[in-house]
Design an enzyme around this catalytic site. Sequence first.
Site, PDB file in Angstrom:
ATOM      1  N   THR A  86      79.575  41.737 117.351  1.00  0.00           N
ATOM      2  CA  THR A  86      80.184  40.899 116.856  1.00  0.00           C
ATOM      3  C   THR A  86      78.844  39.254 116.635  1.00  0.00           C
ATOM      4  O   THR A  86      79.273  38.095 116.754  1.00  0.00           O
ATOM      5  CB  THR A  86      81.697  39.437 117.489  1.00  0.00           C
ATOM      6  N   THR A 122      83.155  38.372 122.148  1.00  0.00           N
ATOM      7  CA  THR A 122      83.857  37.886 121.644  1.00  0.00           C
ATOM      8  C   THR A 122      84.108  37.094 120.350  1.00  0.00           C
ATOM      9  O   THR A 122      83.021  37.959 119.098  1.00  0.00           O
ATOM     10  CB  THR A 122      81.921  36.799 121.616  1.00  0.00           C
ATOM     11  N   GLU A 155      73.030  40.192 130.635  1.00  0.00           N
ATOM     12  CA  GLU A 155      71.913  40.675 130.808  1.00  0.00           C
ATOM     13  C   GLU A 155      71.193  40.828 131.869  1.00  0.00           C
ATOM     14  O   GLU A 155      71.078  39.510 132.759  1.00  0.00           O
ATOM     15  CB  GLU A 155      71.507  40.656 129.128  1.00  0.00           C
ATOM     16  N   GLY A 256      62.742  25.193 129.176  1.00  0.00           N
ATOM     17  CA  GLY A 256      61.655  26.200 128.790  1.00  0.00           C
ATOM     18  C   GLY A 256      61.266  26.917 127.065  1.00  0.00           C
ATOM     19  O   GLY A 256      61.776  25.792 126.251  1.00  0.00           O
ATOM     20  N   GLY A 260      67.598  32.134 123.450  1.00  0.00           N
ATOM     21  CA  GLY A 260      68.298  33.005 122.547  1.00  0.00           C
ATOM     22  C   GLY A 260      69.160  33.884 123.015  1.00  0.00           C
ATOM     23  O   GLY A 260      70.027  34.197 123.584  1.00  0.00           O
ATOM     24  N   CYS A 263      73.718  36.106 122.745  1.00  0.00           N
ATOM     25  CA  CYS A 263      75.272  35.546 122.475  1.00  0.00           C
ATOM     26  C   CYS A 263      75.076  34.076 122.524  1.00  0.00           C
ATOM     27  O   CYS A 263      75.584  33.889 121.207  1.00  0.00           O
ATOM     28  CB  CYS A 263      75.639  35.502 123.809  1.00  0.00           C
ATOM     29  N   ARG A 331      66.955  40.130 121.013  1.00  0.00           N
ATOM     30  CA  ARG A 331      67.620  39.440 119.769  1.00  0.00           C
ATOM     31  C   ARG A 331      68.076  37.909 120.049  1.00  0.00           C
ATOM     32  O   ARG A 331      68.013  37.650 121.025  1.00  0.00           O
ATOM     33  CB  ARG A 331      69.670  39.922 119.772  1.00  0.00           C
TER      34      ARG A 331
HETATM   35  N1  LIG Z   1      75.720  41.409 125.469  1.00  0.00           N
HETATM   36  C1  LIG Z   1      76.292  40.580 125.894  1.00  0.00           C
HETATM   37  O1  LIG Z   1      75.834  39.354 127.417  1.00  0.00           O
HETATM   38  C2  LIG Z   1      77.077  40.131 126.300  1.00  0.00           C
HETATM   39  C3  LIG Z   1      78.013  39.208 126.937  1.00  0.00           C
HETATM   40  C4  LIG Z   1      79.861  38.792 126.903  1.00  0.00           C
HETATM   41  C5  LIG Z   1      80.304  38.621 125.922  1.00  0.00           C
HETATM   42  N2  LIG Z   1      79.201  39.960 124.530  1.00  0.00           N
HETATM   43  C6  LIG Z   1      80.088  40.359 123.818  1.00  0.00           C
HETATM   44  O2  LIG Z   1      80.910  41.692 123.382  1.00  0.00           O
HETATM   45  C7  LIG Z   1      80.537  42.354 122.307  1.00  0.00           C
HETATM   46  C8  LIG Z   1      79.371  43.353 122.614  1.00  0.00           C
HETATM   47  O3  LIG Z   1      78.180  42.763 122.968  1.00  0.00           O
HETATM   48  P1  LIG Z   1      77.563  43.509 123.299  1.00  0.00           P
HETATM   49  O4  LIG Z   1      75.858  42.873 123.605  1.00  0.00           O
HETATM   50  O5  LIG Z   1      77.921  45.011 124.060  1.00  0.00           O
HETATM   51  O6  LIG Z   1      76.313  44.650 121.551  1.00  0.00           O
HETATM   52  P2  LIG Z   1      75.691  45.771 121.338  1.00  0.00           P
HETATM   53  O7  LIG Z   1      74.856  45.701 120.023  1.00  0.00           O
HETATM   54  O8  LIG Z   1      74.895  45.940 122.397  1.00  0.00           O
HETATM   55  O9  LIG Z   1      77.147  47.189 121.436  1.00  0.00           O
HETATM   56  C9  LIG Z   1      77.961  47.298 120.542  1.00  0.00           C
HETATM   57  C10 LIG Z   1      78.750  49.030 120.056  1.00  0.00           C
HETATM   58  O10 LIG Z   1      79.155  49.012 119.285  1.00  0.00           O
HETATM   59  C11 LIG Z   1      79.335  50.271 118.990  1.00  0.00           C
HETATM   60  N3  LIG Z   1      80.448  49.824 117.657  1.00  0.00           N
HETATM   61  C12 LIG Z   1      80.437  49.135 116.359  1.00  0.00           C
HETATM   62  N4  LIG Z   1      80.984  49.642 115.874  1.00  0.00           N
HETATM   63  C13 LIG Z   1      82.358  50.916 116.304  1.00  0.00           C
HETATM   64  C14 LIG Z   1      82.819  52.139 115.548  1.00  0.00           C
HETATM   65  N5  LIG Z   1      83.866  51.604 114.876  1.00  0.00           N
HETATM   66  N6  LIG Z   1      83.746  52.516 116.945  1.00  0.00           N
HETATM   67  C15 LIG Z   1      82.658  52.927 118.300  1.00  0.00           C
HETATM   68  N7  LIG Z   1      81.671  52.213 118.269  1.00  0.00           N
HETATM   69  C16 LIG Z   1      81.447  51.016 117.652  1.00  0.00           C
HETATM   70  C17 LIG Z   1      77.569  50.291 118.624  1.00  0.00           C
HETATM   71  O11 LIG Z   1      77.751  51.827 118.156  1.00  0.00           O
HETATM   72  C18 LIG Z   1      77.148  49.390 119.922  1.00  0.00           C
HETATM   73  O12 LIG Z   1      77.178  50.448 120.400  1.00  0.00           O
HETATM   74  C19 LIG Z   1      80.524  40.854 121.749  1.00  0.00           C
HETATM   75  O13 LIG Z   1      81.473  40.699 121.137  1.00  0.00           O
HETATM   76  C20 LIG Z   1      79.125  40.226 122.968  1.00  0.00           C
HETATM   77  O14 LIG Z   1      79.405  38.867 121.552  1.00  0.00           O
HETATM   78  C21 LIG Z   1      78.298  39.888 125.042  1.00  0.00           C
END
Ligand SMILES: NC(=O)c1ccc[n+]([C@@H]2O[C@H](COP(=O)([O-])OP(=O)(O)OC[C@H]3O[C@@H](n4cnc5c(N)ncnc54)[C@H](O)[C@@H]3O)[C@@H](O)[C@H]2O)c1
Length: 432
Positions: A86, A122, A155, A256, A260, A263, A331
Site C-alpha cells: 500500500t 496496512t 523487518e 539517529g 525511513g 512503513c 525504501r
Molecule cells: N514490510 C514491513 O515491515 C511491514 C510491516 C507491517 C505491515 N506492512 C504492510 O504490509 C503490506 C505489505 O508490505 P510488504 O513490505 O510485504 O510489501 P512488498 O512490496 O514487499 O510485497 C508486496 C507483494 O505483493 C505483490 N502483489 C501486488 N499485487 C499483487 C496481486 N494482484 N497479486 C499477487 N501479488 C501481488 C507484489 O508483487 C509484492 O511481491 C503493506 O501494506 C505494508 O504497509 C509491512
Amino acid sequence: MKICMIGTGYVGLVSGACFADLGNTVYCVDKDQEKIDMLNSGEIPIYEPGLKEIVKKNYFSNRLKFTNDLAKAVRFSDIVFICVGTPTSKKNKSADLSFIFDVAKKISKNISRFKIIVVKSTVPVTTGDKIEKIISKIKNKKLFEVVSNPEFLREGEAIRDFRYPDRIVIGSSNNKITRKLESLYEPLIKKGSIFFSTSRRGAEMIKYASNAFLATKISYINEIANFCEKTDVNVEDVSLGMGLDKRIGSRFLRAGPAYGGSCFPKDTKAITVTADLFKTNLSIIKSVINSNSNRRMLLIKRIGKILSNRIKNRKITILGVTFKPNTDDMRESTSLIMLPYLNNMGAKITYYDPSGEKNEFKKLKNVLFSSDLSEACLKADLIIIHTEWDEFKSIDFKKICKNKNLKIYDMRNLYSLKKMRSSGLSYYSIGR
Ligand SMILES: NC(=O)c1ccc[n+]([C@@H]2O[C@H](COP(=O)([O-])OP(=O)(O)OC[C@H]3O[C@@H](n4cnc5c(N)ncnc54)[C@H](O)[C@@H]3O)[C@@H](O)[C@H]2O)c1
C-alpha cells in the site's frame, strides 16, 4: 487450516512461512513470476535472518507452496490473507489502494464456498468496508467475511516478531469469525501473546495510530538531540532518564538519522490524508512528517561542517545504506538522499552494506560499492556509520584506515564517546 497469502513480500512471505511452520497448509501467491520462480528453486528474494530455514523446511514438508495462480490458491483456502503493498500514491500523499482493490476483485471471482478474507496490509480506516462492497457486487455477503488483522512485524526481526508478537489484533463484528482466527493464532497466544479483538475500523485505526506514534517518538528524541548538541548534554542520558519512566518507556527513544523504511514515512502521510478527508486535522503527525524531512538535510549539512564544507574530491565511506540493519530494504532510507547529494557535491563515495550492492546507486558516477568493510575504509577521509549493523560495532578504525586525519561520523552512536575521544580519533556522533 488451509490458508493463502496474496502478496509474497516481506509480510506475506514471512507470515506465510510461519503459518506453515505452525502446521497449516499455505499457498503464497505473487504476480511477480520471477519471485515465485526464485522461491520454487529454493532462493529467498529478501534478506531476513532465519527465513530461509523455515521456508525450506515447510516447502519440503509440502505445507508451503508458491504460485502465481491466485484463483487456485483462493479456491483451495478457507482463509485468504491480503498482504499486497500500500505505497504512497503518486498523485498525493494518500495510500495507493489499487493493489488491494485489484486483489479484492480477483478474489471475488473465485469464491465458491465460504471464505474469511483477512486484510493484513496496512490500510486506511474504512478500507475493509470498501473491499466488502467490491466483493458483494459479485458474491452474496453470506459467502464471505472481510476482517482486519494488521501486521506489526519489523523487518530484520520478522520471524521473532511473528512468533512472539506483543498482541494480535483482529477487527471484525462477527464473533464466530473472530474465534476462528483466534484458533489460528492459538499457538502464539499460548506462548503469551495477547489476543485483542475490536471492530474492523478499530483494527485499521490501531495500526496507523501505532506507526504514527512510534514515528513521533523517534522524531521527538531526534529534536531533543539537536538541542542537546547545543547545550553540551548527552542525549543518551536523556533517553535513559526519560525511558525509566514506565509511562514513557525506553524503546524508540534513540536519536539517529530520520526514520525511513517501508512503513513509517508512508503511514504517517496516509493517516493525515485520511483524517483530512474526515475533516480532522492531525497536526501533531503533520509536524512529525516535517521534522523528519528536515532532519535528512540537517544531518547532510552536518557532514559538510565536519569536512569544513570542502566536500569536493573528499573520500567518504558510508557504512550501511539500508534503512535499518538485518534487512535489504532501501525504501525511504536516508542514504537515498545522502549519497546522491554528496555525489553532486563532488565527493568520492565508497559504500559497504552487508546486504550487498544496491541498484539505486549503480548509475551514480563517483559512487562505488565495496564488498569488503576494511577495503571500503582504507583511504577514507570521512567514515559515516549510517546503519546499525552488528559488524560496525567494534571496528578498529586506526587499523583499517591509513589516513591520519580520518574523521568519523557515527549517526547511530555505536561507540563510547569517552573511548573515542581518548583514542585521539576525530569522532562526531548524534546529540552528544
Ligand atoms: N514490510 C514491513 O515491515 C511491514 C510491516 C507491517 C505491515 N506492512 C504492510 O504490509 C503490506 C505489505 O508490505 P510488504 O513490505 O510485504 O510489501 P512488498 O512490496 O514487499 O510485497 C508486496 C507483494 O505483493 C505483490 N502483489 C501486488 N499485487 C499483487 C496481486 N494482484 N497479486 C499477487 N501479488 C501481488 C507484489 O508483487 C509484492 O511481491 C503493506 O501494506 C505494508 O504497509 C509491512
